[in-house]
Enzyme design. Structure first.
Site, PDB file in Angstrom:
ATOM      1  N   HIS A   1       3.837  -2.263   3.059  1.00 26.42           N
ATOM      2  CA  HIS A   1       3.798  -0.916   2.498  1.00 26.42           C
ATOM      3  C   HIS A   1       5.067  -0.631   1.694  1.00 26.42           C
ATOM      4  CE1 HIS A   1       0.747  -0.640   5.660  1.00 26.42           C
ATOM      5  NE2 HIS A   1       0.233   0.368   4.978  1.00 26.42           N
TER       6      HIS A   1
ATOM      7  N   ASP B   1       0.825  -1.210   0.000  1.00 25.12           N
ATOM      8  CA  ASP B   1       0.000   0.000   0.000  1.00 25.12           C
ATOM      9  C   ASP B   1       0.860   1.262   0.000  1.00 25.12           C
ATOM     10  OD1 ASP B   1      -1.981  -1.867   0.309  1.00 25.12           O
ATOM     11  OD2 ASP B   1      -2.879  -0.966   2.096  1.00 25.12           O
TER      12      ASP B   1
END
Length: 467
Positions: free
Chosen positions: A275, A124
């Site tokens: 991430h 992400d």
């Protein structure tokens, strides 16, 4: 006179004999003394050489392991015994080499992936400079992943969005700016950011991302309105099953990320949250070992798509009771139903060409005037061909099925060169959408010599087949 001469000679002879005896005695004594003062011979600590062995063996119990070395010898300079030099025998070298191979195999000879155990790596908040490192690790490890990108970052780094797509990874929508206040004050604000990011990605790849991940996850943020309207609009909302913990605070160390990522290796399906946004260098550092742990546990690696059963958190009590500005009926009618048509009613397009088959998911193709339009590179490379982009002429050069094809969007044509060298030019529906060339599927297949075609539409899919 004669007698006198004899008497004179006899003492001389006797003296000579006596001198010779003394000389012999002296020489013999010197030889004995010399022999007794020679250095003792060096004792070799060697066992007898085995027949045809071609090498010396140390005695059992010797401080040296079996091997060939130079015999002890006198140093001409200092008269000292030189230490033996150890040289590995071919037999021992083979043993060491075999041990090295065994160790290497132990590291690389991983269990075959279990088709019932799959891990989906998801990233992400990118793309960022860290994304390049993540992509390189994934390439080295031979696995694919899903990237939920922010529109704000995608606009700044279109080359990374293109790299993600070209390398066969999946792209999902993570809104435009990740601002919780804007996104969760009302559905229309969330929708606006989804559509903004969608257009940015489409302009780069030619494909609309159908997957959505809510910043911070849906729990505590989504109410039923968010879930319902996004589903009606053709999107698939995907949360996660395992949180790596890499965003819980700034600078989470790689060791902690690894520990959280592999805490449960028994689940049949793992959707791992990681991430690749700015500041997540430790996530990239932990990634190779995370992948190895899942490989060792027999997991296969997959990419998320909109056809899968979504993983979604429940609606929290606080989110259900929150006061928000809901969309009007007119707004829903004008936006939700038409949006679903962008994903061609949710049906995948299966392409069966010779012995090869691939599938384009909704959003990866379009239908215009009854014709399928597809991204050139995605179709050709999935079906065994090769595509090179010529930036000077802005054309796509295809090598496929023994033919060379040049797709020219400016001239709206395909130039085809057969195996015999003959060339022909055909008018064709060739378009540049973002940085990708799109073509008519029928025109492309015919140019490559894969016609005629049969087409079918079922409740589950659309299918095109060459005979």
């Amino acid at each position: 006179m004669k007698e006198s001469r004899k008497n004179h000679i006899r003492p001389i002879v006797l003296s000579g004999l006596l001198a010779m005896a003394v000389l012999i005695f002296a020489v013999g004594g010197w030889a004995v003394l010399y022999k007794n003062n020679l250095p003792a011979p060096v004792k070799q600590d060697l066992a007898p050489v085995a027949a045809n062995s071609g090498q010396l063996q140390t005695k059992p119990g010797s401080s040296w392991n079996a091997g060939v070395y130079s015999p002890n010898r006198l140093s001409q300079a200092a008269g000292k015994v030189m230490a033996p030099r150890m040289v590995i025998t071919p037999a021992k070298a083979a043993v060491k080499a075999e041990a090295a191979v065994s160790k290497n195999n132990a590291q690389n000879h991983l269990p075959a992936p279990n088709k019932h155990k799959t891990v989906y790596l998801t990233f992400d908040d990118g793309p960022s400079k860290i994304t390049s490192k993540v992509l390189e690790i994934l390439r080295q490890q031979g696995v694919k992943a899903t990237f939920f990108v922010l529109g704000e970052q995608a606009r700044q780094r279109p080359e990374l969005i293109n790299a993600i797509w070209e390398q066969g990874h999946s792209i999902g929508n993570h809104t435009y700016n990740h601002n919780y206040h804007d996104l969760y004050s009302g559905f229309t604000e969330f929708w606006s950011q989804i559509k903004q990011t969608e257009e940015i990605v489409r302009n780069i790849t030619g494909v609309r991302p159908q997957l959505i991940r809510a910043p911070g996850g849906t729990f505590g943020h989504f109410d039923q309105t968010y879930f319902h309207l996004l589903k009606q609009a053709g999107y698939s909302v995907m949360d996660w099953t395992v949180d790596s913990g890499d965003s819980r605070r700034k600078g989470v160390p790689a060791a902690d990320i690894l520990k959280e990522s592999v805490a449960d290796m028994n689940a049949s399906r793992v959707i791992l949250l990681l991430h690749d946004g700015g500041g997540h260098e430790q996530s990239a550092k932990a990634l190779p070992e995370i992948i190895q742990r899942y490989k060792s546990a027999g997991y296969a690696f997959g990419v998320l798509d909109a056809e899968m059963q979504p993983v979604q958190f429940r609606v929290s009590d606080a989110a259900a009771k929150a006061s928000r500005n809901g969309p009007s009926r007119d707004w829903i009618a004008a936006n939700i139903a038409p949006n679903r048509e962008l994903f061609t009613s949710g049906k995948a397009l299966a392409l069966e060409v010779g012995l090869l088959e691939t599938k384009l998911l909704p959003g990866e193709y379009s239908i215009s005037e009854g014709q399928y339009r597809v991204p050139l590179r995605a179709v050709v490379e999935r079906l065994g061909g090769r595509v090179n982009w010529d930036s000077a002429s802005r054309t796509g050069k295809v090598v496929w099925n023994g033919r060379a094809i040049i797709a020219d969007a400016a001239r709206k044509q395909l130039t085809i060169t057969g195996a015999d060298g003959r060339q022909q030019v055909r008018s064709a529906d060739v378009q540049m959408i973002g940085s990708s060339l799109w073509v008519s599927l029928r025109g492309l297949l015919e140019a490559a010599g894969h016609a005629p075609l049969t087409t079918a539409v079922t409740i589950d899919e659309r299918r095109v087949k060459t005979l």
